[in-house]
Design an enzyme around this catalytic site. Structure first.
Site, PDB file in Angstrom:
ATOM      1  N   TYR A 171       0.822  -1.212   0.000  1.00  0.00           N
ATOM      2  CA  TYR A 171       0.000   0.000   0.000  1.00  0.00           C
ATOM      3  C   TYR A 171       0.858   1.264   0.000  1.00  0.00           C
ATOM      4  O   TYR A 171       0.384   2.340  -0.337  1.00  0.00           O
ATOM      5  CB  TYR A 171      -0.946   0.035   1.214  1.00  0.00           C
ATOM      6  CG  TYR A 171      -2.037  -1.023   1.194  1.00  0.00           C
ATOM      7  CD1 TYR A 171      -2.190  -1.881   0.120  1.00  0.00           C
ATOM      8  CD2 TYR A 171      -2.923  -1.158   2.263  1.00  0.00           C
ATOM      9  CE1 TYR A 171      -3.176  -2.848   0.103  1.00  0.00           C
ATOM     10  CE2 TYR A 171      -3.922  -2.125   2.255  1.00  0.00           C
ATOM     11  CZ  TYR A 171      -4.036  -2.967   1.174  1.00  0.00           C
ATOM     12  OH  TYR A 171      -5.016  -3.929   1.157  1.00  0.00           O
ATOM     13  N   ASP A 201     -11.179  -8.648   7.337  1.00  0.00           N
ATOM     14  CA  ASP A 201     -12.573  -8.583   6.866  1.00  0.00           C
ATOM     15  C   ASP A 201     -13.205  -9.975   6.922  1.00  0.00           C
ATOM     16  O   ASP A 201     -14.364 -10.133   7.317  1.00  0.00           O
ATOM     17  CB  ASP A 201     -12.646  -8.060   5.426  1.00  0.00           C
ATOM     18  CG  ASP A 201     -12.839  -6.547   5.380  1.00  0.00           C
ATOM     19  OD1 ASP A 201     -12.390  -5.877   6.328  1.00  0.00           O
ATOM     20  OD2 ASP A 201     -13.433  -6.044   4.408  1.00  0.00           O
ATOM     21  N   ASP A 217      -5.351  -6.711   5.917  1.00  0.00           N
ATOM     22  CA  ASP A 217      -6.559  -6.011   5.476  1.00  0.00           C
ATOM     23  C   ASP A 217      -7.613  -7.047   5.060  1.00  0.00           C
ATOM     24  O   ASP A 217      -8.785  -7.000   5.477  1.00  0.00           O
ATOM     25  CB  ASP A 217      -6.186  -5.118   4.278  1.00  0.00           C
ATOM     26  CG  ASP A 217      -7.246  -4.088   3.953  1.00  0.00           C
ATOM     27  OD1 ASP A 217      -8.241  -4.006   4.697  1.00  0.00           O
ATOM     28  OD2 ASP A 217      -7.092  -3.373   2.953  1.00  0.00           O
ATOM     29  N   LYS A 253       3.588 -15.274   2.685  1.00  0.00           N
ATOM     30  CA  LYS A 253       3.506 -16.016   1.419  1.00  0.00           C
ATOM     31  C   LYS A 253       4.951 -16.318   1.013  1.00  0.00           C
ATOM     32  O   LYS A 253       5.424 -15.954  -0.069  1.00  0.00           O
ATOM     33  CB  LYS A 253       2.761 -15.153   0.375  1.00  0.00           C
ATOM     34  CG  LYS A 253       2.442 -15.860  -0.914  1.00  0.00           C
ATOM     35  CD  LYS A 253       1.371 -16.934  -0.800  1.00  0.00           C
ATOM     36  CE  LYS A 253       1.177 -17.672  -2.106  1.00  0.00           C
ATOM     37  NZ  LYS A 253       0.384 -18.906  -1.961  1.00  0.00           N
ATOM     38  N   ASP A 263      -2.750 -18.193   2.176  1.00  0.00           N
ATOM     39  CA  ASP A 263      -3.903 -18.887   1.576  1.00  0.00           C
ATOM     40  C   ASP A 263      -4.449 -19.938   2.536  1.00  0.00           C
ATOM     41  O   ASP A 263      -5.662 -20.103   2.693  1.00  0.00           O
ATOM     42  CB  ASP A 263      -3.553 -19.484   0.202  1.00  0.00           C
ATOM     43  CG  ASP A 263      -2.132 -19.992   0.091  1.00  0.00           C
ATOM     44  OD1 ASP A 263      -1.377 -19.842   1.073  1.00  0.00           O
ATOM     45  OD2 ASP A 263      -1.766 -20.552  -0.956  1.00  0.00           O
TER      46      ASP A 263
END
Ligand code: NAD
Length: 357
Positions: free
Chosen positions: A142, A251, A247, A191, A223
């Site tokens: 970001y 959620d 992020d 990852k 994942d």
């Protein structure tokens, strides 16, 4: 105690939910003999409309001089075509960065009264959902360079993900220290089978774990983590991860607790001043209709009292007031179920404020 709280109501449902959180904080101030001085500033889409820029310098300066910042949400379809460097969300990235707020704590905890609102099977919910996602907030993709150019006759876009050792180490420490105050278990999510940033992340986390022998440490690919959160969320205590993974996972985690409208968050750096906000966005689809759930914002206020002002009892008073109102069967639309009493955003705030003390 006297505290200056800078308030950014923002866009969409932001003004509605923040008004309710302020109502509750004012009641706490009355009840416990504090003075909370609220200073409202513009940031996000409303600031673009008024001043042409998503974060006026005066708003940023107020945030930097505050004891803490309370935020609703920013953004919406109205500002989708605005230049990418002046998008409403950029205001938040700039405030977080300028205040050095590198640690974002997002609890995922199910309220027993809302167990049936979880999309998970009852037996999974009964095992318990109570973990915290510790998300790195001012690094990673970001904050890297973003570019769209032309290549071989077509549009070509790149976004740079970058992390340095010290950025990983400081968020790692936050996670291990948080775990010490909870269930003493940390899962680091990366990852590392693909990304160099993740390989460095994992290496630093492993090294750090040796300093916390009292905390059980493991790592997990992102994942797999996304899958494990819905397979058996009771396995998690503290999950630490980089900005974008955090992020997305938070959620997902919020949804298994019933509604995105219930979850607060705190963003902190080295000092005690922080920024507190619900994890959801500006929900333009329900804005201005008195339909929003203000509980995530109200509980963000409770986190502010605890983490920035050291007001443990006052913070608990807010959490207990929320519990009492849920026990009374009052629900906003997003958490409504049979046999409960449907209330709007304003009434939910009124009822929680009335239950303080
Ligand atoms: P959203 O979180 O705003 O909404 C997703 C869904 O959840 C919608 O159906 C909405 O009605 C519902 N919802 C969200 N909060 C709720 C609440 N308190 N009570 C009841 N229902 C609620 O996500 P989105 O629709 O993807 O984004 C809308 C805008 O918000 C976009 O412009 C986005 O960039 C912005 N956004 C801002 C922030 C922030 O300010 N921190 C965070 C995320 C998204």
């Amino acid at each position: 105690m006297e505290k200056k709280i800078v308030v950014i109501k923002g866009d969409g449902i932001g003004p509605e939910i923040v008004t309710e959180a302020m109502k509750v904080l004012k009641r706490v101030a009355e009840r416990f003999g504090h003075t909370f001085r609220f200073v409202e500033v513009d940031a996000g889409g409303c600031a673009i409309d008024k001043y042409g820029e998503c974060l006026p310098q005066a708003s940023l300066e107020q945030c930097l001089a505050a004891d803490s910042v309370l935020l609703g949400a920013v953004g919406g379809p109205k500002w989708e075509k605005v230049d990418k460097n002046n998008r409403p969300e950029k205001a938040l990235l700039r405030i977080r960065s300028a205040m050095g707020l590198y640690a974002n704590l997002r609890p995922a905890k199910i309220f027993p009264q809302l167990a049936h609102s979880s999309p998970l099977k009852a037996e999974l919910v009964e095992k318990g959902i109570d973990f915290v996602i510790v998300r790195e907030l001012i690094g990673g993709i970001y904050f890297g360079a973003h570019e769209t150019t032309q290549r071989d006759g077509e549009a070509y876009a790149t976004d740079l993900m970058a992390y340095s050792e010290h950025e990983i180490e400081r968020i790692g420490r936050t996670a291990f220290e948080t775990a010490r105050k909870r269930g003493r278990r940390v899962v680091s999510v990366d990852k590392s089978n693909v990304l160099d940033c993740s390989r460095l992340w994992k290496e630093v986390m492993h090294r750090l774990s040796a300093e916390y022998p009292d905390v059980e440490y493991s790592d997990m690919l992102v994942d797999n983590c996304a899958m494990q959160i819905v397979r058996d969320p009771s396995q998690f205590d503290v999950v630490v991860t980089e900005n974008m993974f955090g992020d997305i996972l938070s959620d997902e985690a919020s949804m298994i607790t019933g509604s995105i409208g219930m979850i607060p968050s705190s963003s902190l750096g080295e000092g005690t001043n922080g920024m507190y906000e619900p994890i959801h966005g500006s929900a333009p689809d329900i804005a201005g209709k008195d339909l929003a759930n203000p509980i995530g914002t109200i509980l963000s206020g409770a986190m502010m009292l605890k983490y920035s002002f050291g007001m443990e009892e006052e913070s608990r008073a807010i959490e207990e007031a929320v519990q009492k109102v849920l026990d009374g069967g009052y629900r906003t639309g997003d958490i409504m179920s049979e046999g409960c009493i449907r209330v709007g955003c304003r009434e939910m705030g009124d009822r929680i404020a009335a239950n303080i003390g």
